[in-house]
Design an enzyme around this catalytic site. Structure first.
Site, PDB file in Angstrom:
ATOM      1  CB  CYS A 124      -3.464   2.997   8.538  1.00 26.78           C
ATOM      2  SG  CYS A 124      -4.998   2.476   7.762  1.00 26.78           S
ATOM      3  CG  ASN A 136      -0.167  -0.159   2.531  1.00 24.32           C
ATOM      4  OD1 ASN A 136       0.552  -1.141   2.716  1.00 24.32           O
ATOM      5  ND2 ASN A 136      -0.321   0.792   3.441  1.00 24.32           N
TER       6      ASN A 136
END
Length: 383
Positions: free
Chosen positions: A324, A149
């Protein structure tokens, strides 16, 4: 506005939003209810499940709905650990997993599970031979993401599958949140993959809904006790409007997927070429075996969050690395695993593209970026 942060979240597709609203208004029965409204809701629930299964070429019974990627990763990892701890307590994961994988495994270490973290090379790819050497009699789970990611490296899932073919009792989990709809399904959903994780808001569906692929015959311990929904696998009333919207969004994402991927790849290559021509730029994402939508680079010496906010003032939205972890102001865990020097890692930013982005946006981004680069050069102290 230029939105280049699609790996953090995507804009919900208007047709998916329409499906959500109409389902909320018209199909309001509980899918577990026995009366006509419940039967109607359950029928729509199973239709959505079948539609997703068809898109992935799997059985509908192998699709289980969750609240998203974090729950899916937690469930598969902890569910495997609790289900199979009588056979062993050893887990293998890569050094570049999403926090919902790595932090979950860290929790299990405090419960007596042992963990092997597979290294990656300088380009960000898992070393398959290290996996082969790490497997032991106690190993119950291997977890490796399909697409990283942060830098977009496509992990060697096929090669890992070939290694694990000799160990049929080990669960093989793939976090496919950044892969679905971006790279061909055959690249990461092999016959040897037992579980895969997905999140709707990464492909223009609503937030707070996702699903897992659960290979028939494999077992997980249930983490949510209750009414026995999802065939006694995950209790809790199903979020039918979000599930229907997710199925709609996924079908739309798969529609003309190849041409969409080619379009996004062209945008990424244009950005890469333009950035290569700029001194002081360090590219962390490569060309071969990288997903078409993610590009990670650094304007060395300028902290990533400084560049993010400078671009934001110009109505251009990118991120540092993972959404995140970006608020924690930490150097990228992926870049750290790649042994990237700290000054470069803390300067890293991520562009994540989508089929709705245009070449005109790429050109406008580069105009603004070069202006900011000149501004930063004037205020930076001489080395």
């Amino acid at each position: 506005m230029i939105y280049f942060d699609n790996s953090a979240t995507t804009v919900i597709h208007p047709l998916a939003l329409d499906a959500y609203v109409k389902t909320s208004q018209r199909i309001f029965g509980n899918p577990s209810s026995l009366h006509r409204l419940g039967v109607q809701a359950n029928r729509l629930l199973q239709q959505a499940r079948q539609q997703i299964a068809d898109l992935l070429a799997v059985q509908s019974s192998e699709i289980v709905f969750t609240s998203g990627g974090t729950e899916g990763n937690n469930w598969i990892i902890k569910g495997t650990a609790y289900e199979k701890q009588g056979y062993g307590k050893h887990i293998i994961l890569s050094a570049i997993e999403h926090p919902s994988v790595s932090n979950t495994v860290e929790q299990l270490k405090s419960q007596g599970f042992s963990v092997t973290v597979l290294p990656v090379d300088q380009a960000g790819f898992v070393q398959v031979e290290a996996l082969r050497q790490a497997i032991c009699k106690e190993t119950i789970l291997v977890s490796v993401m399909a697409v990283n990611n942060e830098i977009g490296s496509m992990q060697p899932i096929q090669a890992i599958s070939e290694v694990l073919a000799d160990y049929p009792k080990i669960h093989f989990h793939v976090d496919a949140v950044q892969a679905i709809g971006q790279v061909p399904t055959s690249a990461w959903l092999t016959d040897r993959v037992d579980f895969a994780t997905f999140s709707a808001h990464k492909f223009h569906g609503p937030r707070g809904i996702g699903f897992i692929y659960w290979k028939q015959g494999r077992k997980l311990a249930s983490l949510l006790a209750g009414g026995g929904q999802e065939n006694n696998q995950r209790s809790g009333t199903e979020n039918l409007p979000a599930i229907v919207a997710m199925a709609k969004a996924l079908r739309l994402k798969f529609d003309q997927a190849q041409s969409k991927q080619q379009h996004v790849q062209a945008l990424r290559l244009a950005l890469m070429q333009a950035l290569k021509d700029n001194p002081g730029i360090q590219l962390f994402s490569g060309e071969e075996n990288f997903a078409p939508h993610i590009l990670c680079f650094a304007l060395v010496g300028i902290r990533g969050e400084v560049l993010v906010h400078a671009l934001e003032e110009k109505e251009i939205f990118i991120s540092t690395t993972s959404a995140c972890s970006s608020r924690k102001h930490l150097a990228s865990s992926t870049l750290h695993a790649m042994k990237v020097p700290n000054i470069e890692a803390t300067s890293a930013v991520r562009i994540s593209l989508d089929e709705s982005n245009t070449m005109a946006e790429v050109e406008q981004f580069m105009i603004v970026f070069r202006q900011l680069q000149e501004k930063f050069a004037k205020i930076q102290p001489n080395e």
